[in-house]
Design a protein around this motif. Structure first.
Motif, short mmCIF file in Angstrom:
data_model
loop_
_atom_site.label_atom_id
_atom_site.label_comp_id
_atom_site.label_asym_id
_atom_site.label_seq_id
_atom_site.Cartn_x
_atom_site.Cartn_y
_atom_site.Cartn_z
N LEU A 89 5.85 8.36 3.23
CA LEU A 89 6.88 8.90 2.35
C LEU A 89 8.27 8.58 2.88
CD1 LEU A 89 5.40 12.47 1.65
CD2 LEU A 89 5.14 10.39 0.26
N HIS A 90 8.43 8.62 4.21
CA HIS A 90 9.75 8.42 4.82
C HIS A 90 9.63 7.56 6.08
CE1 HIS A 90 11.41 11.39 2.08
NE2 HIS A 90 10.43 12.22 2.42
N LEU B 87 7.64 14.98 -0.23
CA LEU B 87 7.57 13.95 -1.26
C LEU B 87 8.85 13.89 -2.07
CD1 LEU B 87 5.70 11.91 -2.92
CD2 LEU B 87 5.24 13.87 -4.40
N CYS B 88 9.40 15.04 -2.40
CA CYS B 88 10.54 15.10 -3.32
C CYS B 88 11.89 14.94 -2.64
CB CYS B 88 10.52 16.44 -4.08
SG CYS B 88 9.06 16.65 -5.13
N GLN C 39 15.70 17.84 5.63
CA GLN C 39 14.75 18.56 4.78
C GLN C 39 13.31 18.37 5.28
OE1 GLN C 39 16.41 16.64 1.15
NE2 GLN C 39 16.31 18.68 0.26
N VAL C 40 13.00 17.16 5.73
CA VAL C 40 11.67 16.92 6.26
C VAL C 40 11.44 17.73 7.54
CG1 VAL C 40 10.14 15.16 7.27
CG2 VAL C 40 11.47 14.63 5.22
N VAL C 41 12.43 17.73 8.43
CA VAL C 41 12.31 18.50 9.67
C VAL C 41 12.15 19.99 9.36
CG1 VAL C 41 13.49 19.17 11.79
CG2 VAL C 41 13.56 16.79 11.03
N ASN D 29 0.80 -1.22 0.00
CA ASN D 29 0.00 0.00 0.00
C ASN D 29 0.83 1.28 0.00
OD1 ASN D 29 -2.41 -1.39 -0.04
ND2 ASN D 29 -2.61 -1.43 2.17
N PHE D 30 2.14 1.17 0.24
CA PHE D 30 2.97 2.37 0.29
C PHE D 30 2.92 3.13 -1.05
CE2 PHE D 30 4.53 1.09 4.29
CZ PHE D 30 5.29 2.13 4.82
N ARG D 31 3.04 2.40 -2.16
CA ARG D 31 3.08 3.08 -3.45
C ARG D 31 1.76 3.77 -3.75
NH1 ARG D 31 5.84 3.07 -8.38
NH2 ARG D 31 4.49 3.54 -10.14
N SER D 32 0.64 3.10 -3.47
CA SER D 32 -0.65 3.71 -3.79
C SER D 32 -0.90 4.94 -2.92
CB SER D 32 -1.77 2.69 -3.63
OG SER D 32 -1.82 2.20 -2.31
N ILE D 33 -0.47 4.90 -1.66
CA ILE D 33 -0.65 6.07 -0.79
C ILE D 33 0.25 7.21 -1.25
CG2 ILE D 33 -0.27 6.93 1.55
CD1 ILE D 33 -1.22 4.13 2.53
N ARG D 34 1.46 6.87 -1.65
CA ARG D 34 2.36 7.90 -2.19
C ARG D 34 1.75 8.55 -3.43
NH1 ARG D 34 7.91 8.78 -1.71
NH2 ARG D 34 8.83 9.94 -3.44
N ARG D 35 1.17 7.73 -4.29
CA ARG D 35 0.53 8.28 -5.48
C ARG D 35 -0.66 9.16 -5.10
NH1 ARG D 35 -0.47 5.57 -11.31
NH2 ARG D 35 -1.97 7.07 -12.11
N GLY D 36 -1.40 8.77 -4.08
CA GLY D 36 -2.51 9.59 -3.63
C GLY D 36 -2.05 10.94 -3.13
N ILE D 37 -0.91 10.98 -2.43
CA ILE D 37 -0.36 12.25 -1.96
C ILE D 37 0.04 13.12 -3.14
CG2 ILE D 37 1.56 13.29 -0.68
CD1 ILE D 37 1.43 10.88 1.22
#
Length: 437
Positions: free
Chosen positions: A149-150, A115-116, A122-124, A36-44
């Motif tokens: 994402l991470h 995401l990128c 960078q996230v923090v 499900n990670f990929r589909s959730i990433r695509r949803g974001i």
């Protein structure tokens, strides 16, 4: 005192890992979790794009954000209720990303940066930037998006995780503040490093453990030493025994129904009987089935047009593909949605249909229990999927497949028999068709 705490924490983690009803076995080791990670990433990605192009709208219901959060909330115990913080509360007018365009853009920018990027700093930094906007009602619940994402440095966040962290460490983390989340995150990373051999680089493990502690599943020893560690171990044994009994009863109930693997086996055998080469999802092909493995007699790799395409990682996880042996074209694709997220299955179908240049797949089936038809139709009707009307997706009920598969295998030709028992999800939809084989 610190050494003693580390010792009993390690003991508790071991009990948690062995507990058949704990989140380690029921969620963290759940095979669908990673799929499900990929589909959730695509949803974001869809949320970001809709905000950027001012198509996001001013309501949670029907938005791309609702779609992805529904998928996250389906991730069993740890993420149950993850969507609540984003539901529009009209009396409080929060979270203020639906009526305030500037706040909406800031939220979209936050997601885009996270995401990128691929660096923890960078996230923090993105979290600090979002926190500085002081958007009313938009707090650390957004970390549940970041986790997908991470997963190695952005732990999930909810009430039970916070309670578990506070109970285990003696901290006093409060809900609703990003600085509190970042402080807890630092402590979680330290806890994970201390017990790395029992946990994982994926912070889903340590936060699932904290979730169970915070949910009151396990007792904790008396911090002042008044309670006996021996008695505490006995309490844990009782919890595990009760959990094992409940899990055994639940398993017996599940075994009365068809399993995901069994349905894949039906589709495998039917496809081969009709003369197709068959692909079984890469993470399922080694599962025991009958006297062998589910992938026995099936393709060992995808056809080149799919293997070398940008969507190859997603296509490899589609439950079953029927491939025309003479052309290497995908004749039919099947996603079996026994109890898992229907949204994720639709996204993988889209990756095959729209993300593979030159692919000729045109028949797509969601195979699900009869009582899930309403769920299947509701997911496909979401506004987030409105732009993919050309995807000729059909619902194939278990009962129809069970009743007719042997007759189709014996007397059928191509896909005619399967198309006859499947139900279109959208009238008039369909990729350009050259026939039904």
């Amino acid at each position: 005192m610190v050494e003693q705490r580390q010792e009993w924490t390690g003991d508790l983690i071991r009990y948690w890992r062995d507990d058949p009803g704990g989140t380690y076995r029921t969620w963290f080791l759940w095979e669908e979790r990673i799929k499900n990670f990929r589909s959730i990433r695509r949803g974001i990605q869809a949320v970001i794009e809709e905000i950027r192009t001012d198509r996001f709208g001013n309501a949670y219901r029907g938005s791309s954000l609702e779609t992805v959060l529904d998928s996250i909330a389906e991730q069993r115990q740890v993420f149950k209720g993850a969507d609540h913080a984003f539901m529009w509360k009209p009396k409080l007018r929060i979270p203020d990303i639906y009526e305030n365009r500037d706040n909406q853009l800031a939220f979209g920018h936050f997601l885009d940066v996270c995401l990128c990027c691929n660096a923890e700093a960078q996230v923090v930094s993105a979290i600090h930037a979002l926190d500085a906007k002081k958007i009313k009602g938009l707090g650390p619940a957004a970390a549940n998006l970041l986790y997908f994402l991470h997963p190695t440095f952005a732990p999930p966040f909810n009430t039970a995780i916070v309670k578990g962290y506070n109970a285990l460490t003696g901290a006093n983390v409060k809900l609703g503040r990003w600085d509190e989340y970042l402080a807890m995150r630092k402590g979680i990373l330290e806890l994970n490093a201390t017990h790395r051999a029992l946990l994982s680089n994926d912070l889903g493990a340590v936060t699932a453990f904290l979730f169970d502690v915070g949910s009151g599943r396990y007792p904790l020893p008396d911090r002042e030493g008044a309670g006996s560690l021996e008695r505490w171990h006995q309490d844990l044994e009782q919890v595990r025994a009760e959990s094992a009994a409940a899990t055994k009863a639940a398993q017996a109930a599940r075994e009365a129904d068809h399993t995901h693997t069994e349905i894949q086996g039906w589709l495998r055998d039917l496809g081969r009987s009709l003369g197709y080469d068959v692909w079984i999802a890469a993470n399922d092909s080694g599962r025991p089935y009958g006297s062998g493995r589910l992938g026995d007699g099936c393709l060992g790799r995808l056809p080149d047009i799919l293997e070398k395409g940008p969507a190859a990682d997603a296509v490899r996880l589609i439950d079953v593909l029927w491939v025309d042996a003479s052309t290497n074209a995908v004749a039919a694709a099947f996603e079996v949605e026994h109890t898992t997220s229907i949204y994720s299955g639709i996204v993988r179908m889209l990756d095959l249909a729209l993300g593979t240049e030159g692919a000729t797949a045109r028949n797509f089936f969601l195979v699900a229990p009869d009582d899930r038809e309403a769920d299947v139709r509701a997911q496909f009707a979401r506004p987030a999927f409105s732009r993919v009307g050309e995807l000729d997706l059909r619902y194939l009920p278990y009962s129809e497949l069970r009743s007719h598969r042997e007759a189709i295998a014996r007397f059928g030709s191509g896909l005619k028999g399967v198309l006859a028992i499947a139900r279109p999800l959208r009238q008039g939809s369909g990729l350009a068709r050259t026939g039904t084989d």
